[in-house]
Scaffold this motif. Structure first.
Motif, PDB file in Angstrom:
ATOM      1  N   GLU A   1       0.770  -1.244  -0.011  1.00 43.18           N
ATOM      2  CA  GLU A   1       0.293  -0.047  -0.506  1.00 43.18           C
ATOM      3  C   GLU A   1       0.543   1.420  -0.169  1.00 43.18           C
ATOM      4  O   GLU A   1       1.904   1.615   0.863  1.00 43.18           O
TER       5      GLU A   1
ATOM      6  N   ARG B   1      -5.589   0.940  -2.050  1.00 43.74           N
ATOM      7  CA  ARG B   1      -5.768   0.048  -1.133  1.00 43.74           C
ATOM      8  C   ARG B   1      -5.153  -1.472  -1.590  1.00 43.74           C
ATOM      9  O   ARG B   1      -6.134  -1.682  -2.982  1.00 43.74           O
TER      10      ARG B   1
ATOM     11  N   ASP C   1      -6.861  -4.620  -1.796  1.00 45.22           N
ATOM     12  CA  ASP C   1      -8.143  -4.952  -1.797  1.00 45.22           C
ATOM     13  C   ASP C   1      -8.568  -4.228  -2.791  1.00 45.22           C
ATOM     14  O   ASP C   1      -9.518  -5.092  -3.454  1.00 45.22           O
ATOM     15  N   ASN C   2      -8.238  -3.529  -4.040  1.00 43.75           N
ATOM     16  CA  ASN C   2      -8.212  -3.268  -5.593  1.00 43.75           C
ATOM     17  C   ASN C   2      -7.446  -3.912  -6.308  1.00 43.75           C
ATOM     18  O   ASN C   2      -6.039  -3.555  -5.634  1.00 43.75           O
TER      19      ASN C   2
ATOM     20  N   TYR D   1     -24.776   1.462   4.441  1.00 46.44           N
ATOM     21  CA  TYR D   1     -24.203   0.925   2.957  1.00 46.44           C
ATOM     22  C   TYR D   1     -25.207   2.082   1.955  1.00 46.44           C
ATOM     23  O   TYR D   1     -25.057   2.555   1.668  1.00 46.44           O
TER      24      TYR D   1
ATOM     25  N   PHE E   1     -16.597  -1.133  -3.251  1.00 40.42           N
ATOM     26  CA  PHE E   1     -15.213  -1.814  -2.962  1.00 40.42           C
ATOM     27  C   PHE E   1     -16.212  -2.379  -1.197  1.00 40.42           C
ATOM     28  O   PHE E   1     -15.260  -2.823  -0.659  1.00 40.42           O
ATOM     29  N   TRP E   2     -17.425  -2.169  -1.110  1.00 39.08           N
ATOM     30  CA  TRP E   2     -17.790  -1.937   0.504  1.00 39.08           C
ATOM     31  C   TRP E   2     -18.391  -3.878   0.171  1.00 39.08           C
ATOM     32  O   TRP E   2     -18.484  -4.447  -0.470  1.00 39.08           O
ATOM     33  N   PRO E   3     -17.824  -4.594   1.758  1.00 39.29           N
ATOM     34  CA  PRO E   3     -17.746  -3.216   2.865  1.00 39.29           C
ATOM     35  C   PRO E   3     -16.032  -3.370   3.195  1.00 39.29           C
ATOM     36  O   PRO E   3     -15.970  -2.635   4.594  1.00 39.29           O
ATOM     37  N   ASP E   4     -15.630  -3.107   2.622  1.00 33.14           N
ATOM     38  CA  ASP E   4     -13.583  -4.397   2.853  1.00 33.14           C
ATOM     39  C   ASP E   4     -13.089  -2.686   2.489  1.00 33.14           C
ATOM     40  O   ASP E   4     -12.233  -2.151   4.089  1.00 33.14           O
ATOM     41  N   PHE E   5     -13.631  -1.779   1.529  1.00 33.33           N
ATOM     42  CA  PHE E   5     -13.524  -0.302   2.135  1.00 33.33           C
ATOM     43  C   PHE E   5     -14.701   0.554   1.613  1.00 33.33           C
ATOM     44  O   PHE E   5     -15.825   0.034   1.267  1.00 33.33           O
ATOM     45  N   LYS E   6     -15.175   1.117   3.183  1.00 35.83           N
ATOM     46  CA  LYS E   6     -16.402   1.870   2.611  1.00 35.83           C
ATOM     47  C   LYS E   6     -16.202   3.380   2.281  1.00 35.83           C
ATOM     48  O   LYS E   6     -17.248   4.361   1.460  1.00 35.83           O
TER      49      LYS E   6
END
Length: 541
Positions: free
Chosen positions: A224, A230, A232-233, A382, A393-398
């Motif tokens: 990162e 992030r 997770d992307n 949400y 990207f919810w819920p890992d990235f809000k």
């Protein structure tokens, strides 16, 4: 306004996100008249300039970063006359005005794109980046969108793909076309003629792409950081060699600088997000013929260690030459710093210490609205989200909504932001006790600490113009010296929850800091830094 070509060097720029600043017409959305109403407040902070996030005509799929008319104000924010009035009032208060220019891409509702997508032969046919599908119908290459998924969108009318580094509704302009460059510079000139003092350039290293559309390679080491994405992307897993940061970008920035040179006292600050951001910052600001300054995502990550701060500063200093950096620890795209760096031990004093550290570094500074109140990140459900990035990207990235909720002006249900029963994002109840009205009356508040230090900074040119020399750091402690015209100022920072003691052989004369600032002291040649505190001292030899 005074004639000062270099006012931006060491300046403090206050970022206003207009949608969330103040709603003057009570429709639930902040606006330009709302900014005008709060100019006195901004001026009271002791900053030098205002940075206005986009207010141009837009479908608002990305809340103004998808422009459909570069040369007008979206009705939700007001009128062009409101903008002119804002400029006048800011200038009357001695404040410069920097506006956000989104040059890399437009909205898909922009007339340029609507014309471009009609056919292969029209006047705007190659104003955007179009490419044929591969023989199997798939996208031209492996480039990815920052917002998730492929960076290519199929258009059934042209029967081609178009490039979008962000949302599919944000097609990238083709800067390889000279007509596009001329048109874009014309929009910049429009605002210069209206009296703006500079531009924050969104995604300033994205303007050009590799014309052969070569695939990006995979990253060997995935961390990162510099690109502001992030893990997770999937975007974080490519080395972005060909979709941005191309060598042709330099010539465009030189043309842009030539235009600004026709308007004395104007400036540019470029947003740089790439795999080698500090190197790019140096390239884009060296030589006095490109951008005036740049900032990167290096201080917008979750790493608040003093090792990271020192490494970032020393890396840029080693390669910067005559270039100039701009630093921020928060903006409209990242989790609020009180939460991101403060974590579960977030406190008013921790917010103050991070502020003093930032304002003591060498470079210009951007402060994001609400940082001066120590606002934490707002938690949203949400069904309250409006940011497409967070929804994807919810819920890992809000997403970015948590740092964009309305500014709390008073400890009331609406936060004094609007009289509307519904605001574009909800006012956060946890922000209300931190409202401006509450902190104004508390001499020890974060707000007073910001004002006190910003005004103190103006009396110490070492903090604005001086060079920087690092003395010591560990995980939570940092000390360095700023020197200008023979005067040296020593700064020691403790971000830990416990007292830290530093030894020194320097002859130091501590400054008496205002009561809102958590202060250490010197005893028996040792610097005593209580939990979350600082020491500033004149070096006397």
């Amino acid at each position: 306004m005074e004639n000062n070509q270099n006012w931006w060097r060491g300046a403090v720029i206050y970022q206003v996100y207009p949608r969330s600043f103040y709603d003057a017409n009570n429709d639930g959305v902040g606006d330009l008249p709302g900014v005008i109403d709060k100019i006195d407040y901004i001026s009271s902070l002791g900053v030098d300039a205002i940075w206005l996030s986009p207010f141009f005509t837009s479908p608002m799929k990305d809340f103004g970063y998808d422009v459909s008319n570069y040369c007008d104000v979206d009705p939700i924010f007001g009128t062009i006359s409101d903008f002119d009035a804002l400029i006048d009032k800011a200038h009357n208060h001695g404040l410069k005005v920097v506006i956000d220019q989104v040059l890399n891409h437009t909205s898909d509702k922009h007339p340029w794109f609507e014309e471009s997508r009609k056919s292969h032969e029209n006047d705007k046919a190659d104003w955007y980046i179009w490419a044929d599908a591969k023989p199997d119908g798939t996208a031209p290459n492996n480039w990815l969108s920052v917002f998730g998924g492929p960076a290519w969108q199929w258009d059934s009318t042209r029967r081609q793909y178009y490039l979008h580094n962000f949302l599919a509704s944000q097609p990238d302009l083709n800067f390889h076309n000279p007509a596009v460059v001329d048109a874009i510079l014309g929009t910049v000139d429009f605002w210069l003629k209206r009296g703006v003092d500079g531009f924050r350039l969104d995604t300033a290293n994205y303007f050009f792409h590799d014309i052969e559309l070569k695939d990006n390679p995979a990253k060997e080491v995935i961390v990162e950081g510099s690109i502001g994405v992030r893990l997770d992307n999937p975007y974080a897993y490519q080395q972005h060699l060909y979709d941005k940061s191309q060598p042709e970008n330099i010539a465009f920035l030189q043309r842009l600088r030539t235009l600004l040179n026709q308007y004395p006292n104007t400036t540019t600050v470029g947003e740089i997000g790439c795999d080698f951001s500090l190197k790019t910052m140096a390239e884009y600001t060296q030589g006095n013929d490109k951008l005036h300054m740049c900032y990167s995502f290096d201080l917008l990550t979750h790493d608040s260690s003093m090792q990271h701060i020192r490494h970032t500063m020393e890396t840029i200093e080693a390669g910067l030459g005559d270039g100039w950096p701009c630093w921020s620890i928060g903006n409209h795209d990242v989790e609020r710093v009180a939460t991101r760096w403060g974590g579960e031990h977030s406190s008013a004093n921790k917010s103050k210490v991070f502020m003093i550290m930032l304002l003591s570094l060498r470079g210009s500074i951007c402060l994001y609205q609400g940082e001066e109140l120590g606002l934490p990140e707002a938690e949203l459900e949400y069904d309250q989200l409006v940011d497409p990035y967070g929804i994807n990207f919810w819920p890992d990235f809000k997403g970015r909504d948590g740092c964009r909720t309305p500014m709390p002006w008073s400890n009331t249900e609406s936060g004094g932001f609007s009289q509307s029963s519904k605001t574009w994002l909800p006012v956060n109840e946890h922000h209300l006790p931190l409202a401006v009205s509450e902190q104004e009356g508390d001499r020890s508040s974060v707000l007073h600490a910001y004002r006190d230090f910003l005004h103190l900074r103006r009396t110490h040119p070492e903090l604005i113009h001086g060079n920087i020399e690092f003395v010591y750091n560990d995980e939570t402690t940092l000390s360095f010296i700023r020197t200008y015209e023979g005067q040296s100022l020593y700064i020691a920072i403790n971000t830990a929850e416990q007292t830290k003691i530093l030894s020194t052989d320097l002859a130091l004369s501590p400054l008496t800091l205002p009561e809102a600032l958590p202060t250490g002291y010197i005893k028996d040649q040792q610097i005593i830094l209580p939990a979350c505190s600082v020491l500033l001292a004149i070096v006397t030899r």
